[in-house]
Design a protein around this motif. Structure first.
Motif, PDB file in Angstrom:
ATOM      1  N   LEU A   1       0.876  -1.197  -0.017  1.00 56.87           N
ATOM      2  CA  LEU A   1       0.051   0.038   0.078  1.00 56.87           C
ATOM      3  C   LEU A   1       0.940   1.179   0.135  1.00 56.87           C
ATOM      4  N   GLY A   2       1.792   1.168   0.748  1.00 55.54           N
ATOM      5  CA  GLY A   2       2.849   2.252   0.868  1.00 55.54           C
ATOM      6  C   GLY A   2       3.642   2.662  -0.407  1.00 55.54           C
ATOM      7  N   ALA A   3       3.742   1.645  -1.497  1.00 57.97           N
ATOM      8  CA  ALA A   3       4.475   1.922  -2.665  1.00 57.97           C
ATOM      9  C   ALA A   3       3.304   2.337  -3.503  1.00 57.97           C
ATOM     10  N   ALA A   4       2.083   2.027  -3.518  1.00 60.74           N
ATOM     11  CA  ALA A   4       1.178   2.343  -4.319  1.00 60.74           C
ATOM     12  C   ALA A   4       0.739   3.998  -3.841  1.00 60.74           C
ATOM     13  N   THR A   5       0.875   4.353  -2.552  1.00 63.66           N
ATOM     14  CA  THR A   5       0.577   5.681  -2.230  1.00 63.66           C
ATOM     15  C   THR A   5       1.544   6.530  -2.984  1.00 63.66           C
ATOM     16  N   CYS A   6       2.700   6.353  -3.192  1.00 61.54           N
ATOM     17  CA  CYS A   6       3.736   6.910  -4.010  1.00 61.54           C
ATOM     18  C   CYS A   6       3.075   7.177  -5.385  1.00 61.54           C
ATOM     19  N   VAL A   7       2.841   6.023  -5.906  1.00 58.26           N
ATOM     20  CA  VAL A   7       2.368   6.026  -7.202  1.00 58.26           C
ATOM     21  C   VAL A   7       0.823   7.034  -7.440  1.00 58.26           C
ATOM     22  N   LEU A   8       0.182   6.863  -6.481  1.00 55.44           N
ATOM     23  CA  LEU A   8      -1.074   7.964  -6.442  1.00 55.44           C
ATOM     24  C   LEU A   8      -0.816   9.213  -6.336  1.00 55.44           C
ATOM     25  N   VAL A   9       0.210   9.449  -5.519  1.00 56.67           N
ATOM     26  CA  VAL A   9       0.764  11.041  -5.194  1.00 56.67           C
ATOM     27  C   VAL A   9       1.106  11.442  -6.521  1.00 56.67           C
ATOM     28  N   ALA A  10       1.989  10.577  -7.260  1.00 54.87           N
ATOM     29  CA  ALA A  10       2.594  10.967  -8.761  1.00 54.87           C
ATOM     30  C   ALA A  10       1.442  11.286  -9.582  1.00 54.87           C
ATOM     31  N   THR A  11       0.373  10.379  -9.880  1.00 53.91           N
ATOM     32  CA  THR A  11      -0.448  10.673 -10.696  1.00 53.91           C
ATOM     33  C   THR A  11      -1.422  11.876 -10.510  1.00 53.91           C
ATOM     34  N   ALA A  12      -1.740  11.838  -9.242  1.00 56.02           N
ATOM     35  CA  ALA A  12      -2.286  13.230  -8.798  1.00 56.02           C
ATOM     36  C   ALA A  12      -1.297  14.583  -9.096  1.00 56.02           C
ATOM     37  N   GLY A  13      -0.183  14.482  -9.059  1.00 57.32           N
ATOM     38  CA  GLY A  13       0.880  15.527  -9.272  1.00 57.32           C
ATOM     39  C   GLY A  13       0.808  15.711 -10.986  1.00 57.32           C
ATOM     40  N   ALA A  14       0.848  14.819 -11.409  1.00 56.99           N
ATOM     41  CA  ALA A  14       1.050  14.888 -13.059  1.00 56.99           C
ATOM     42  C   ALA A  14      -0.457  15.624 -13.587  1.00 56.99           C
ATOM     43  N   ARG A  15      -1.467  15.587 -13.047  1.00 59.31           N
ATOM     44  CA  ARG A  15      -2.649  16.142 -13.493  1.00 59.31           C
ATOM     45  C   ARG A  15      -2.774  17.663 -12.969  1.00 59.31           C
ATOM     46  N   LEU A  16      -2.335  17.611 -11.721  1.00 59.35           N
ATOM     47  CA  LEU A  16      -2.464  19.105 -11.295  1.00 59.35           C
ATOM     48  C   LEU A  16      -1.372  20.145 -11.465  1.00 59.35           C
ATOM     49  N   PHE A  17       0.008  19.413 -11.793  1.00 64.52           N
ATOM     50  CA  PHE A  17       1.056  20.394 -12.149  1.00 64.52           C
ATOM     51  C   PHE A  17       1.755  19.627 -13.514  1.00 64.52           C
ATOM     52  N   SER A  18       2.578  18.667 -13.180  1.00 62.55           N
ATOM     53  CA  SER A  18       3.112  18.187 -14.538  1.00 62.55           C
ATOM     54  C   SER A  18       3.483  16.795 -14.221  1.00 62.55           C
ATOM     55  N   ARG A  19       3.962  15.838 -15.099  1.00 63.73           N
ATOM     56  CA  ARG A  19       4.422  14.486 -14.850  1.00 63.73           C
ATOM     57  C   ARG A  19       5.613  14.667 -14.166  1.00 63.73           C
ATOM     58  N   ARG A  20       6.668  15.805 -14.246  1.00 58.77           N
ATOM     59  CA  ARG A  20       8.089  15.667 -13.570  1.00 58.77           C
ATOM     60  C   ARG A  20       7.600  15.940 -12.301  1.00 58.77           C
ATOM     61  N   VAL A  21       6.730  17.008 -11.805  1.00 58.69           N
ATOM     62  CA  VAL A  21       6.436  17.428 -10.275  1.00 58.69           C
ATOM     63  C   VAL A  21       5.674  16.231  -9.862  1.00 58.69           C
ATOM     64  N   GLY A  22       4.685  15.237 -10.464  1.00 62.56           N
ATOM     65  CA  GLY A  22       4.156  14.291  -9.747  1.00 62.56           C
ATOM     66  C   GLY A  22       5.330  13.236  -9.426  1.00 62.56           C
ATOM     67  N   LEU A  23       6.209  12.815 -10.272  1.00 61.31           N
ATOM     68  CA  LEU A  23       7.316  11.866 -10.033  1.00 61.31           C
ATOM     69  C   LEU A  23       7.989  12.335  -8.579  1.00 61.31           C
ATOM     70  N   LEU A  24       8.475  13.570  -8.803  1.00 61.08           N
ATOM     71  CA  LEU A  24       9.215  14.101  -7.656  1.00 61.08           C
ATOM     72  C   LEU A  24       8.448  13.893  -6.472  1.00 61.08           C
ATOM     73  N   ALA A  25       7.185  14.521  -6.465  1.00 62.33           N
ATOM     74  CA  ALA A  25       6.310  14.371  -5.292  1.00 62.33           C
ATOM     75  C   ALA A  25       6.161  12.950  -4.791  1.00 62.33           C
ATOM     76  N   GLY A  26       5.881  11.871  -5.850  1.00 58.47           N
ATOM     77  CA  GLY A  26       5.941  10.464  -5.382  1.00 58.47           C
ATOM     78  C   GLY A  26       7.290   9.844  -4.745  1.00 58.47           C
ATOM     79  N   ALA A  27       8.354  10.657  -5.380  1.00 64.06           N
ATOM     80  CA  ALA A  27       9.890  10.096  -4.864  1.00 64.06           C
ATOM     81  C   ALA A  27       9.844  10.573  -3.454  1.00 64.06           C
TER      82      ALA A  27
END
Length: 574
Positions: free
Chosen positions: A94-120
């Motif tokens: 679930l924790g790993a999935a949490t990181c992915v969910l943060v990344a996908t939310a960030g990609a929609r609200l900001f950009s793909r790069r921001v989303g991946l950085l947030a997930g990381a």
């Protein structure tokens, strides 16, 4: 599939695997300690509740504590078998999935790069690794908050029927989050406002209606269940009043102090809340009446002492945004001692780092505030819903996903500004804001030393080991706790009682004597010392401590029984 469509999926897969690997590394490190398979504090209660659910799914009485995590735990046990390790492994996924969910939310609200950085950021955060490894509802808080951001971002960026579908799912996910942490209920009106602000006029009513229906779909069965078993329509739980009082009374300092000393677990808190309220009322009370009793006491104090309440609230806001993790039963320091991953993650990517970088993101995102309104409202809503109560590190865990998105947005914006030649003044402004925020979060807020916190963790471990009959392990853990914190009076008391049970009366006498030097009015310590003295043949000294215990607690049954045993010993000697 086009190459451009595969690459985002590949990046998310890499993020998931890396995050999962870090979480498994934490569990592997914990395997060298007793903390991997031994539960402490509230985790013991959740584990027992999950076992009870497996025998009786509906249960009885109105829920006092948030029920979702125990039901989740019961489902995990039903599928994979009972065990703390099983729960931790599932939560690592679930924790790993949490990181992915943060990344996908960030990609929609900001950009793909921001989303991946947030997930990381969430992947490597020490507190996120720690809370995800606990057999505790904090792990669900992280996952459900990230899921809420993901589905709500789909409402903001979606179109037509898909937008309505995701609005319904947003309500359902928020309903689930409210069943894990009740104060998330405040997000219902706030997200409703966000949807109204973002969506076109024709879509607003339908989307908000779907959002409300989704929330009702999850929450109403629980409310009806509470009505059926308890006779009252309680939407989630009945602990609002007691928790509100704990955060707002004359002796409150913003951190958790139980209603009765030594009764810090969920089950004891519930029993104490009911008993004290019913004693004051002079008759039995319903769950809602107990809650009302405690909330009324809190409101009465707040009205009578507005200045004290304002200062207390200001302190709680400061504690909420402090870099310091305020521990509960589990302690991040002992996890960091065991795991290099947690230690580095806590040092480099703790709450202070998230808050400082997020300050830059809050400012940098302001021009796009309409699109990212859900983030502003989630951060503000969760913070505002936490401060009226008490502050724990785990109470703010739901802030990590939205703060990670703001932090990533702030970092991305600063890099953009740095590439400009010459760098814009705005870069210096954002960097200065990060520094100021970092300094503010790092300001001291008091609290016990790190050694005392570690000592408390080993004390809690010893309590569990003692309860399950692992006496040698409990003795070792109590000794470890006292080596770290010699002033822990209760550890001396418990260790002395354990040593006496094993026949080591001289050592038991030394421990109980040490406890009484620290807490002379501890009736239990007097009784335990008297018992050890009696077994050692020191009858006069034993009688003195039995009688002192009765002066402190006139109805102390063990002291009365001890005096009777002492008289029998004297009669036998005659």
């Amino acid at each position: 599939m086009k190459e451009g469509e595969r690459r985002p999926g590949l990046a998310l897969a890499v993020l998931f695997v890396a995050a999962l690997g870090l979480r498994f590394a934490v569990l592997a490190a914990l395997a060298r300690t007793p903390f991997l398979t031994t539960l402490v504090g509230d985790s013991v209660v959740y584990d027992a509740w999950a076992d009870e659910i497996r025998r009786d799914v509906v249960g009885h009485d109105v829920f006092y504590s948030a029920p979702l995590y125990p039901y989740f735990l019961a489902a995990v046990y039903a599928v994979f078998g009972h065990g703390a390790l099983v729960a931790r492994v599932v939560q690592a996924i679930l924790g790993a999935a949490t990181c992915v969910l943060v990344a996908t939310a960030g990609a929609r609200l900001f950009s793909r790069r921001v989303g991946l950085l947030a997930g990381a950021l969430v992947a490597v955060s020490g507190p996120c690794l720690f809370f995800g490894a606990l057999v505790h509802k904090a792990s669900l808080d992280l996952f459900l908050t990230a899921a809420l951001l993901d589905v709500a971002s789909r409402v903001v960026t979606g179109q037509g029927a898909s937008r309505l579908r995701w609005a319904f799912v947003s309500g359902a996910v928020l309903g689930a989050l409210a069943l894990a942490r009740e104060n998330a209920l405040l997000l219902f009106p706030l997200l409703g406002v966000a949807f109204v602000a973002v969506l076109e006029r024709g879509a607003r009513v339908r989307a908000v209606a779907a959002f409300v229906v989704g929330g009702a779909f999850v929450l109403m069965p629980v409310a009806l269940r509470n009505r059926a078993v308890g006779g009252e329509l309680v939407l989630t739980t009945s602990q609002f009043g007691a928790n509100f009082y704990l955060g707002n009374h004359a002796d409150a300092d913003g951190t958790y102090v139980p209603l009765r000393p030594g009764h810090a677990d969920v089950a004891s808190e519930h029993a104490d809340a009911v008993e004290i309220a019913e004693r004051a009322a002079g008759h039995e009370l319903t769950a809602r009446e107990v809650s009302s009793y405690w909330s009324s006491r809190a409101w009465s104090w707040m009205r009578a002492h507005p200045g004290d309440w304002a200062r207390l609230t200001a302190r709680k806001w400061r504690l909420l945004w402090s870099a310091r993790e305020i521990p509960d039963s589990d302690e991040i320091l002992v996890y960091a001692d065991a795991s290099l991953v947690v230690r580095l993650g806590a040092t480099l990517f703790g709450f202070g780092t998230f808050a400082a970088l997020a300050a830059a993101g809050l400012v940098a995102s302001w021009p796009a505030r309409r699109r990212v309104a859900i983030l502003y409202l989630v951060v503000g809503g969760l913070a505002a819903a936490t401060v009226p109560f008490v502050i724990f590190g785990r109470y703010r865990v739901a802030l990590y996903p939205p703060l990670a998105l703001f932090a990533a947005a702030g970092v991305a914006r600063m890099f953009e500004l740095a590439r400009e030649r010459p760098p814009r003044v705005a870069l210096a402004g954002l960097a200065s804001l990060v520094v100021v925020a970092a300094v503010v979060t790092a300001l001291p807020t008091g609290g016990p030393s790190n050694d005392v916190r570690r000592g408390t963790a080993f004390y809690n471990l010893a309590v569990t080991q003692d309860a399950r009959g692992d006496l040698d392990e409990a003795v070792a853990s109590y000794r470890r706790a006292l080596a770290l914190d010699p002033t822990a009076a209760q550890a001396h008391v418990n260790l002395g009682a354990l040593l006496a049970r094993g026949g080591a009366f001289a050592e038991a006498i030394a421990e109980e004597t040490a406890a009484l030097r620290l807490q002379p009015r501890d009736a239990i310590a007097h009784v335990d010392l008297a018992n050890a003295l009696l077994e050692s043949g020191h009858l006069v000294e034993a009688e003195a401590h039995y009688r002192q215990a009765l002066r402190l607690a006139p109805d102390q049954p063990d002291a009365l029984a001890g005096l009777e045993a002492l008289e029998n010993a004297r009669a036998g000697a005659r």
